[in-house]
Write a protein that holds these residues in place. Structure first.
Motif, mmCIF file in Angstrom:
data_model
loop_
_atom_site.group_PDB
_atom_site.id
_atom_site.type_symbol
_atom_site.label_atom_id
_atom_site.label_comp_id
_atom_site.label_asym_id
_atom_site.label_seq_id
_atom_site.Cartn_x
_atom_site.Cartn_y
_atom_site.Cartn_z
ATOM 1 N N SER A 24 -28.943 37.235 21.850
ATOM 2 C CA SER A 24 -29.008 38.671 21.591
ATOM 3 C C SER A 24 -27.614 39.251 21.360
ATOM 4 C CB SER A 24 -29.702 39.390 22.744
ATOM 5 O OG SER A 24 -28.944 39.296 23.944
ATOM 6 N N VAL A 25 -26.609 38.731 22.072
ATOM 7 C CA VAL A 25 -25.227 39.157 21.832
ATOM 8 C C VAL A 25 -24.797 38.776 20.416
ATOM 9 C CG1 VAL A 25 -22.817 38.733 22.470
ATOM 10 C CG2 VAL A 25 -24.525 39.107 24.246
ATOM 11 N N TYR A 26 -25.102 37.550 20.041
ATOM 12 C CA TYR A 26 -24.734 37.083 18.697
ATOM 13 C C TYR A 26 -25.384 37.950 17.613
ATOM 14 C CZ TYR A 26 -24.775 34.209 14.490
ATOM 15 O OH TYR A 26 -24.656 33.775 13.195
ATOM 16 N N LEU A 27 -26.688 38.173 17.734
ATOM 17 C CA LEU A 27 -27.392 38.941 16.705
ATOM 18 C C LEU A 27 -26.935 40.396 16.663
ATOM 19 C CD1 LEU A 27 -30.996 37.490 17.177
ATOM 20 C CD2 LEU A 27 -29.375 37.005 15.321
ATOM 21 N N ALA A 28 -26.692 40.974 17.850
ATOM 22 C CA ALA A 28 -26.247 42.370 17.904
ATOM 23 C C ALA A 28 -24.890 42.542 17.236
ATOM 24 C CB ALA A 28 -26.204 42.856 19.343
ATOM 25 N N PRO B 276 -21.670 45.529 12.049
ATOM 26 C CA PRO B 276 -20.949 46.121 10.902
ATOM 27 C C PRO B 276 -21.899 46.697 9.843
ATOM 28 C CG PRO B 276 -20.067 43.953 11.468
ATOM 29 C CD PRO B 276 -21.327 44.110 12.244
ATOM 30 N N GLY B 277 -22.963 45.956 9.523
ATOM 31 C CA GLY B 277 -23.897 46.454 8.514
ATOM 32 C C GLY B 277 -24.586 47.732 8.948
ATOM 33 N N LEU B 278 -24.983 47.801 10.215
ATOM 34 C CA LEU B 278 -25.653 49.001 10.713
ATOM 35 C C LEU B 278 -24.719 50.206 10.703
ATOM 36 C CD1 LEU B 278 -27.671 47.469 13.691
ATOM 37 C CD2 LEU B 278 -28.603 48.401 11.547
ATOM 38 N N MET B 279 -23.460 49.983 11.085
ATOM 39 C CA MET B 279 -22.535 51.125 11.104
ATOM 40 C C MET B 279 -22.135 51.553 9.700
ATOM 41 S SD MET B 279 -22.769 51.776 14.143
ATOM 42 C CE MET B 279 -21.941 53.336 13.859
ATOM 43 N N LEU B 280 -22.111 50.598 8.758
ATOM 44 C CA LEU B 280 -21.869 50.980 7.363
ATOM 45 C C LEU B 280 -23.028 51.833 6.852
ATOM 46 C CD1 LEU B 280 -20.208 50.799 4.779
ATOM 47 C CD2 LEU B 280 -21.405 48.649 4.252
ATOM 48 N N ALA B 281 -24.249 51.417 7.192
ATOM 49 C CA ALA B 281 -25.421 52.208 6.800
ATOM 50 C C ALA B 281 -25.384 53.586 7.448
ATOM 51 C CB ALA B 281 -26.701 51.468 7.198
ATOM 52 N N GLN B 282 -24.966 53.642 8.708
ATOM 53 C CA GLN B 282 -24.889 54.929 9.393
ATOM 54 C C GLN B 282 -23.833 55.835 8.761
ATOM 55 O OE1 GLN B 282 -26.941 56.131 12.042
ATOM 56 N NE2 GLN B 282 -25.965 57.932 11.122
ATOM 57 N N LEU C 209 -13.877 37.469 17.023
ATOM 58 C CA LEU C 209 -14.818 37.930 18.047
ATOM 59 C C LEU C 209 -16.065 38.589 17.467
ATOM 60 C CD1 LEU C 209 -12.246 39.445 20.569
ATOM 61 C CD2 LEU C 209 -13.403 37.236 20.699
ATOM 62 N N LEU C 210 -16.214 38.552 16.165
ATOM 63 C CA LEU C 210 -17.387 39.154 15.538
ATOM 64 C C LEU C 210 -17.856 38.245 14.401
ATOM 65 C CD1 LEU C 210 -18.709 42.002 16.149
ATOM 66 C CD2 LEU C 210 -17.812 42.665 13.924
ATOM 67 N N PRO C 211 -19.091 37.747 14.484
ATOM 68 C CA PRO C 211 -20.025 37.892 15.607
ATOM 69 C C PRO C 211 -19.543 37.088 16.817
ATOM 70 C CG PRO C 211 -20.892 36.341 14.030
ATOM 71 C CD PRO C 211 -19.664 36.918 13.399
ATOM 72 N N LEU C 212 -20.012 37.487 17.998
ATOM 73 C CA LEU C 212 -19.591 36.867 19.247
ATOM 74 C C LEU C 212 -20.542 35.723 19.583
ATOM 75 C CD1 LEU C 212 -17.604 36.909 21.572
ATOM 76 C CD2 LEU C 212 -19.055 38.588 22.720
ATOM 77 N N VAL C 213 -20.018 34.495 19.554
ATOM 78 C CA VAL C 213 -20.827 33.297 19.808
ATOM 79 C C VAL C 213 -20.360 32.702 21.131
ATOM 80 C CG1 VAL C 213 -21.693 31.130 18.848
ATOM 81 C CG2 VAL C 213 -20.864 32.938 17.314
ATOM 82 N N LEU C 214 -21.022 33.059 22.220
ATOM 83 C CA LEU C 214 -20.571 32.652 23.548
ATOM 84 C C LEU C 214 -20.707 31.155 23.782
ATOM 85 C CD1 LEU C 214 -22.004 35.577 25.722
ATOM 86 C CD2 LEU C 214 -19.648 35.232 24.972
ATOM 87 N N LEU D 221 -15.959 53.066 14.488
ATOM 88 C CA LEU D 221 -16.581 51.848 15.003
ATOM 89 C C LEU D 221 -16.557 50.749 13.948
ATOM 90 C CD1 LEU D 221 -17.848 50.656 17.458
ATOM 91 C CD2 LEU D 221 -20.037 51.664 16.826
ATOM 92 N N LEU D 222 -16.671 51.105 12.702
ATOM 93 C CA LEU D 222 -16.647 50.123 11.622
ATOM 94 C C LEU D 222 -15.280 49.449 11.516
ATOM 95 C CD1 LEU D 222 -18.523 48.988 9.465
ATOM 96 C CD2 LEU D 222 -17.677 50.739 7.889
#
Length: 616
Positions: free
Chosen positions: A563-567, A572-578, A609-614, A597-598
């Motif tokens: 869920s961290v990875y997917l979020a 970036p795409g969601l904030m660009l859309a916003q 660190l983006l995406p974050l792959v723990l 935020l973008l």
């Protein structure tokens, strides 16, 4: 049970304090030490400890506190305990034993010793990684990844090569071999792989038989040992580990076990210290070559060492200047345990202490200071008087760790763990590391300085390959950074944080208004805020998922880590859309928050660190 332990420890501490002065004065040195350590345990709210001292060849051992705090079980003198990174001293001795037998060379390139291994080394043609670099922490490797320590998939019997196979980038060098000391558990894992390639068996079996047995360390082992009945390696003599709240924790398998998996007793560690105080002989026979013994703890493969700094790491030990004494030491820290071993060859004295408590707030240095005082080693630091030094004054500025220990924490260290150096009127400079108490450095040579509470030079000033100034304490190095570069990083991180806080509060207030049916002055539809709402929900979702899973699995792929990875992948795409939606709605504040935020997403991506792959 924790309250009962704390109360009993406090009562014991009070009893020792109110003893008549003549009673305390008449106590033997060993009794006085035990009283002091018992008081320290109570003051620091720790469970127990075993310890040993060596003075002119004679060894003493004892214990204080609890084997299991919850059950109020006293700590036996012969209890076994996990030593964490003190393991590295023993593993280094095992390698030096092979070198003494002529079966290995410290200067051999590691890639020739492990033909299937390939470092990502930008300096390969001129500076290959040598075996000596692994044992000195100067290979240029990072320390470890999250999954090396916290993975439910790790087995105590798994191949050492698995520590490298999940992500090949762990073999990427961040500095030229032989230039900078940077602590690396991966380096010692590779050293054990080299050992196995020579002896053709598991390093644990060979080292237990060929190193520990000759040293008389029959109650010690490199193998995995557990407190839990029915598990592999169960041993009822192994003290339970404790966390900061005194809850118990059992031993756990780690992927980098050659760097931190070793159990021993106070008596066995006393035998080890007796050997380290010598020149490498056992029963009149050479066991390790004397020149190799003399090189342990002597930094030699770093720019700071070549500048004349004696502080540093060499072949499994570090030269340590603390509490008025300079010795060869190694600390250990693993979940539930802390340990320290120091030998003072000139004075022929040594101490070892291992505590079965791992607390982030305890001052473990007070235990070391007590043992040093007991051995009569402490002496005052020299006064710090000096004329102004032009070289020292040139050190002024801000420095950032280069490299830092953990690759994933590079940005965090850059922002929060920088060093600042400021010239003072009395000829010294003031060194401030992050938010710690500043210390004064006094010049002791052209490019050396001494911290005010140390006995000898503690810092060196060198230049890296690009000619930039580097400040080193022998164990870490920090490179000077420009003011605007540092301010720019902070501004970007701060803007992104404010943007995220804005959106969380904005959506929270909107939700509250809708729930209370309060008239909303702005757009009354959620659509213009849909992208931001989805982004914030995705970022918050992992929190309950992490709480629902074992903390040991934090480095494994699973619902929380996925869920961290997917979020973070979608952010970036969601904030660009916003940003587009807010621009179309002419909501200036929303647009600025989305852009803030973008740009933070771009910063995180630039630092890996983006995406974050723990699990990588």
């Amino acid at each position: 049970m924790r309250n009962l332990h704390t109360l009993s420890a406090a009562l014991l501490s009070l009893l020792l304090w109110v003893l008549p002065p003549q009673t305390r004065a008449s106590a033997s040195p060993a009794q006085a030490l035990k009283q002091d350590l018992t008081q320290l345990l109570a003051a620091q709210q720790l469970a127990g400890a075993v310890y040993s001292t060596v003075r002119d060849g004679a060894m003493e051992t004892d214990s204080v506190g609890y084997f299991h705090a919850g059950q109020q079980r006293p700590m036996p003198v012969d209890a076994k305990i996990n030593l964490g990174s003190v393991t590295k001293t023993l593993l280094s001795l095992a390698v030096l034993r092979l070198v003494s037998e002529g079966r290995l060379s410290l200067d051999a390139p590691v890639e020739t010793l492990l033909p299937g291994l390939r470092f990502e080394n930008a300096w390969a043609n001129s500076s290959p990684v040598r075996l000596r670099h692994l044992l000195d922490h100067t290979a240029g490797l990072e320390d470890l990844r999250l999954w090396h320590m916290f993975s439910a998939k790790t087995s105590p019997d798994q191949s050492l090569a698995l520590a490298l196979q999940r992500d090949a980038s762990v073999l990427r060098l961040r500095s030229e071999p032989g230039r900078v000391c940077s602590y690396s558990n991966l380096g010692y894992t590779l050293a054990a792989m080299v050992l196995e390639s020579v002896v053709k068996e598991r390093y644990e079996n060979w080292a237990d038989r060929e190193l520990l047995a000759p040293l008389g360390m029959h109650d010690s082992s490199f193998g995995f040992v557990s407190q839990e009945p029915g598990t592999a390696g169960f041993d009822p003599r192994l003290a339970w580990g404790h966390q900061g709240d005194l809850s118990t924790v059992a031993s756990m398998a780690v992927a980098v076990r050659p760097a931190g998996q070793f159990t021993s007793t106070a008596a066995d560690m006393g035998r080890l210290m007796q050997f380290l105080l010598g020149s490498g002989e056992l029963a009149g026979t050479r066991f390790i070559r004397p020149e190799l013994m003399a090189a342990m703890g002597q930094a030699s493969t770093s720019d700071a060492a070549r500048a004349g700094l004696l502080m540093g790491y060499g072949l499994g030990l570090s030269t340590r200047d603390r509490h008025g004494a300079v010795g060869l030491c190694h600390a250990g820290s693993v979940i539930g345990y802390r340990a320290m071993m120091c030998v003072y060859r000139e004075q022929q004295r040594a101490f070892f202490i291992a505590l079965n408590s791992d607390s982030e707030t305890a001052d473990y240095g007070r235990f070391d200071a007590s043992l040093i005082a007991h051995l009569g080693l402490s002496r005052p630091a020299p006064a710090g008087h000096a004329a102004k030094n032009a070289t020292l004054a040139a050190w002024q500025g801000r420095y950032v760790l280069a490299p830092n220990r953990f690759e994933a924490a590079s940005l965090v260290d850059r922002l929060f763990n920088s060093w600042t150096v400021d010239e003072q009127d009395d000829g010294s400079v003031r060194l401030t590391i992050a938010s710690r108490v500043p210390v004064l450095l006094w010049p002791t040579g052209a490019r050396l300085a001494r911290q005010e509470d140390r006995l000898q030079a503690s810092h060196a000033m060198t230049l890296d390959a690009a000619g930039r100034q580097v400040l080193s304490d022998g164990y870490r190095s920090a490179r000077q950074i420009g003011t605007w570069e540092f301010v720019g990083l902070w501004a970007s991180a701060a803007a992104g944080t404010l943007g995220l806080v804005y959106w969380l509060l904005r959506l929270l207030l909107l939700a509250l208004k809708k729930l209370t049916r309060t008239p909303y002055a702005g757009p009354n539809r959620l659509l213009p805020l849909s992208a931001a709402a989805l982004a914030c929900a995705a970022l918050l979702l992992p929190l309950p998922l992490f709480l629902a899973q074992p903390w040991l699995a934090i480095g494994d792929p699973g619902p929380a880590t996925w869920s961290v990875y997917l979020a973070t992948l979608a952010l970036p795409g969601l904030m660009l859309a916003q940003a587009v939606l807010s621009g179309c709605q002419r909501q200036a504040a929303d647009l600025l928050a989305a852009l803030a935020l973008l740009q933070a997403c771009a910063l995180l991506a630039a630092w890996g660190l983006l995406p974050l792959v723990l699990w990588h």
